[in-house]
Structure formats: C-alpha cells, structure tokens
Design an enzyme around this catalytic site. Sequence first.
Site, PDB file in Angstrom:
ATOM      1  N   ASP A  41       0.840  -1.208   0.000  1.00  0.00           N
ATOM      2  CA  ASP A  41       0.000   0.000   0.000  1.00  0.00           C
ATOM      3  C   ASP A  41       0.873   1.255   0.000  1.00  0.00           C
ATOM      4  OD1 ASP A  41      -2.232  -1.672   0.206  1.00  0.00           O
ATOM      5  OD2 ASP A  41      -2.225  -1.579   2.393  1.00  0.00           O
ATOM      6  N   ALA A  42       1.971   1.200   0.746  1.00  0.00           N
ATOM      7  CA  ALA A  42       2.892   2.346   0.788  1.00  0.00           C
ATOM      8  C   ALA A  42       3.496   2.590  -0.592  1.00  0.00           C
ATOM      9  CB  ALA A  42       3.996   2.096   1.822  1.00  0.00           C
TER      10      ALA A  42
END
Length: 344
Positions: free
Chosen positions: A298-299
């Site tokens: 997600d980062a």
Amino acid sequence: MASYSLFCLGNPLLDMQVTNGEPLLEKYSLKANDAILAEEKHAPIYDELVKEHKVTYVAGGAAQNAARGAAYVLPTGSVVYTGCVGDDELAEQLKAANKREGLDEVYYVKKGEKTGACAVVITGHHRSLVTTLRAAEKFDKAHLSSPAVAPLIDVAKFFYVEGYFLTHGAASALELSSKAAAAGKTFAINLSAPFIPQFFGAQLQPILHHADIVIGNEAEAEAWASANGLPDTKDLPTIAKAIATLPKTNASRPRWVIFTHGSESTVVVSSAAPDSPKIFNVSRLTDSEIVDTNGAGDAFAGGFLGALVSGKSLDECIEVGHALGAMCVKQIGPTYQWPKVKLL
C-alpha cells in the site's frame, strides 16, 4: 469546497497487529503471507488477540493506507478518501491517523454498526491478514452522488480503488471507473489479494477495461494468470502484458501494469510497448532494518500515486513508491516516518 487531486475508495479498517503469530497460523489454518475475509471459524481470533496477545492498533484498510501514503508525499489538501465506518471509537482512531498524515476523509457513517477490523498476524517478515468488514461492506453507492462527495469526484483528476472493495462494492467501483474514463481522468486499481482475481474476476474485469493503472504483487499476478488460463503463472512480464493489452475504454493514454515482488525487481508493462517490459531494481534492506511488512504494498502504491499526481515520470513514480515502501517496512504497521521526510 476543497479541490482534491486524488480521490480514493476502499474498506476503512483498524488493524489489530500481533507478532510471533505462528501458533495463531496453525490454530486458524492461516497462510503466513496471505489476506482473507474472516469465515465463521476465524470469528474468535479478534477477542483472542485482545485477551492473549500484545496488540498494536494501527489505522488500516488498503486504499486508506495508500491514500495516507500519497498524502504524506503531497501538499496538504491533495488527497481525500471515502469508505464506510460505524459511529464508534475505532472510526475516531482512523480519523486521528488520517489527520496526522494530512489525509481528509468523507466517510459514509453507518449508525449502530461497528467499524471493520483486520487481524494482522506477523511471523518473521510475513503478515497474514484476516478481515472482518463489518460496516465497511455496508457502503452505499448513493454516497458517491451525495452533496458532500459528488463535487469532490467532479474536481479530482486521479482515482484509486482497492481490489478488496469489489467483494461488496463492485457497482460503486464500476461507476467511479467509468466516470473517470469518460472524463479522460486517470483511474488506478490494486488487485489487493490473490482471492480477488481468483473469485471476483467477474467484478474485476469490467473495471480493468476502464483502468489506466493496475497494481499488484507477484502472488496476485499468479492468481490472475491462473484464473485467466495463462500457461505460465510465474512470468510477471507476460502476465503484465496480458492485462496491459486488455480492451481499454479511454484509448487516449496507455495502460500501465505494475507488479511488485517484495525485495525483488518491480516489473512495469505499458500497453504502448507491451513487448518491452521495464524492470526496476529494489534496494534491498537488511533483516535488521525490516520491522514489519504490513502495508508495504500500500505504501508503494501511495508513493507512486503521490508522485504521479505531482507530474513525475514513470521512473520517478516507481522510485518514490519504492522509497515509501522501504520507509513503511521500517515502522510498525502501515505508518510513515516522523518528522516527515521529503520524497518529492
């Protein structure tokens, strides 16, 4: 009315994170590096974590994590997120975490419901996610056309949806993706977990036709390849090419398919040059630098999107995605370094 560049949609969840979770994997028949929706047999895990383990509570939900990542690298007021929460303390914790990163939210609040939660079972450098959606799966498509949200969609230039959302909200995701394509705006979707292409292919396929950017990891790529009958389910460039060359609603720009592979190279294929995959090396971290891999993907997506919104090239977007992903794995949970590190 604020003018946000990036509009994100997903399942808002509070992560309940524990380490040394090997006994939990065995007890609940979980895989070390996987993401599933909780079945009846998993129901007791949430109370068990609280009673028998040291729990770290972290704001979660795939698209919300990515949105906070994009907000981290962009100026304040650039990113807004929506999804469904309950009217409870968990939702307040999510709002506080978003505020710290500079992410604004326009939640659909379902009164009397509990905000969704995710058991995050850490073993070594792996994480097993067990999600109970609760309020998250009660999202109402009408919220997208509400006075609080419709104007934000009208002015946004970039859109991002997590694959997890398709288990209940495919109609909302399809509406958002088709609107973006019709307006010539950029729409991105993340495959999110192997079970999405495996079991929700019918919901995923029409959205892929509207997608300008498709993000996934090697396990999700393999699942898509298996579900779609590709002979080699490990050949990331070939799988990326197959997705990149699917029919595309907005033909004015190419589709990028991006597959991360942990500490291995990231593969990017553009529909403009489907036989010329780009391979981006990842700077490997030492074991001692890796605290927690939860939220690393997600980062990456958040860093990539933040750079894209700010007008960076594909190569620069991948670089920022890698940098934010590396920062995330050095923290507990899907969080980012403070004070802020300038990545753009």
